[in-house]
Scaffold this motif. Structure first.
Motif, PDB file in Angstrom:
ATOM      1  N   ASP B  28      -6.041   4.815   4.941  1.00  0.00           N
ATOM      2  CA  ASP B  28      -6.462   4.072   3.748  1.00  0.00           C
ATOM      3  C   ASP B  28      -5.879   4.684   2.482  1.00  0.00           C
ATOM      4  O   ASP B  28      -5.471   3.963   1.560  1.00  0.00           O
ATOM      5  N   ASP B  31      -2.157   3.757   2.426  1.00  0.00           N
ATOM      6  CA  ASP B  31      -1.937   2.356   2.077  1.00  0.00           C
ATOM      7  C   ASP B  31      -2.125   2.124   0.589  1.00  0.00           C
ATOM      8  O   ASP B  31      -1.356   1.402  -0.046  1.00  0.00           O
ATOM      9  N   GLU B  32      -3.149   2.754   0.054  1.00  0.00           N
ATOM     10  CA  GLU B  32      -3.424   2.595  -1.370  1.00  0.00           C
ATOM     11  C   GLU B  32      -2.282   3.174  -2.211  1.00  0.00           C
ATOM     12  O   GLU B  32      -1.864   2.594  -3.214  1.00  0.00           O
TER      13      GLU B  32
END
Lengths: 113, 340
Positions: B28, B31-32
């Motif tokens: 996560d 991805d951010e």
């Protein structure tokens, strides 16, 4: 040491520079990068700006919103929030006092202007 | 693919490179961090026609900068030196992958390495041979393609070679099951060393075979390393002779020296002195009046003295440059017939 390394200086003040650029107007990543370069910080790295934006957002100083665009991809805009403005004011003060200290140091006799 | 990479291919590749360098981060977070990157790369690419890497640096260094600016230190915390090393490594891996795919396409395989893997058993056999040659052959001069062990016997040589080959194949099959990285790297290093030795062995072998051939076809008159390049005849009066031919006791022409060692090729080879200005060898220039008579010590400089005693050459001076085809076994006194 041969001279002052601007990339080293940039590392210390990039947060402040990004906050300052966002004070007037919200912007998306590449737009912020362009504004910084136009303002004279030509050596700022692309990845440094994106990383800084992400960290400032993570620290709760920025808000984001997505703007759909007709021609290109949707863009994630960054904006200062209240905490961001406070941070900008405080960091700005620290910078000014630091800069004036350096100015005084350099203005002392014996140091060429 | 038609050789040129499209812009979107380039962007995708760069993106994959950055992502690969951030694989240690939670998905996560990664991805951010990479959320804006495709758009950013597209914008950079539309503004700048040059390669992305020229403008942004390598994907690995971009990732390192992104990571540092975002305050996400990696588990490895790459310093500048380490970051540079990973950059080089990523570049090298990238080049290897491209060469692998491109080479494979040439021979109709998805990857070159896939094809080379098929040849592995062949390499095991070759490796056994290299090992045999290195251990038993290079210690003494190779006289045959198979190192002869135990007093130069073919049978023992063959048995040892077979043992080496079988051992290498057995080792190769066993090492194929190794999973530890240090084992695999160790194996690669060993194979690299033996691969280099294979080249050395090939050169050594061809050298030795050529030497053996030369030894079998060598001329009967052997000077080893001291072979004269020219013969400078001097008469008993100390005057240099010219247009001289040499014959041995059987009347065979003695072709000493090397016509090609002269600064300019002689008109007739083996007519001594062959080189135009041989007297320079004595340290006396030919235009010096004394050069014509080199004094009483001149006999020391007469080259034919290096001829082995078994083949005593009889100097046969010829007055002109004309060929004297009839050998005269008795030694003639050259004084009277000196020309020039």
């Amino acid at each position: 040491m041969p001279c002052v390394d601007t990339t080293q200086l940039l590392k210390g003040v990039l947060d402040l520079a990004v906050l300052a650029v966002l004070r007037e107007e919200d912007g998306y990543g590449y737009d912020i990068l362009r504004r910084l370069r136009t303002a004279g910080l030509e050596e700022v790295g692309d990845a440094s700006v994106y990383g800084t934006l992400r960290r400032l957002f993570q620290n709760g100083l920025l808000t984001t919103y997505v703007v759909p665009s007709e021609e290109g991809p949707h863009r994630k805009y960054y904006a200062l929030n209240a905490a961001g403005r406070t941070q900008l004011a405080q960091s700005g003060k620290v910078w000014r006092s630091f800069a004036s200290t350096m100015d005084n140091l350099l203005d002392e006799p014996g140091v060429a202007a | 693919m038609n050789g040129t990479e499209t812009r979107s291919d380039e962007i995708a590749r760069y993106l994959a490179g950055v992502e690969a360098a951030l694989l240690d981060l939670p998905a996560d977070v990664r991805d951010e961090l990479l959320e804006d990157l495709p758009d950013h790369l597209a914008e950079v690419a539309s503004e700048d026609s040059g390669p992305l890497q020229a403008r942004l640096g390598s994907p690995a260094s971009y990732a390192a900068e992104l990571r540092a600016a975002a305050g996400l230190m990696s588990a490895k915390t790459p310093g500048t030196g380490a970051a540079r090393l990973t950059d080089w490594l990523s570049l090298a891996t990238d080049l290897y992958r491209r060469a692998d795919a491109r080479g494979g396409r040439l021979i109709g395989y998805p990857r070159l390495s896939e094809y080379l893997r098929l040849l592995r058993p062949g390499w095991w056999v070759l490796r056994g041979y290299v090992l045999d040659v290195v251990v038993f052959g290079l210690s003494n001069r190779m006289t045959s393609v198979i190192p002869l062990v135990g007093g130069g016997k073919w049978l023992t040589g063959m048995v040892v070679l077979l043992g080496c080959v079988v051992g290498s194949v057995w080792f190769g099959r066993r090492a194929g099951r190794w999973r530890e990285s240090w084992q695999r790297y160790g194996l690669r290093a060993l194979n690299l060393v033996l691969g280099v030795l294979l080249i050395v062995v090939a050169f050594q072998l061809s050298d030795d075979i050529r030497d053996g051939w030369q030894a079998a076809n060598a001329s009967p008159v052997s000077y080893q390393d001291n072979e004269p390049s020219d013969v400078i005849p001097v008469g008993s009066d100390g005057r240099p002779l010219s247009g001289v031919r040499l014959f041995d006791q059987n009347g065979n022409a003695l072709n000493l020296g090397d016509p090609y060692s002269c600064p300019s090729a002689p008109a007739t080879p083996y007519l001594y002195p062959m080189c135009a200005d041989p007297y320079a060898a004595f340290g006396v220039p030919s235009w010096w009046p004394g050069a014509a008579s080199l004094g009483p010590s001149s006999s020391a400089g007469v080259q034919p003295s290096t001829v082995p005693s078994t083949a005593v050459p009889s100097i046969t001076p010829t007055p002109s440059a004309g060929v004297s085809a009839t050998p005269r076994p008795s030694s003639a006194t050259p004084t009277a017939s000196v020309s020039g």
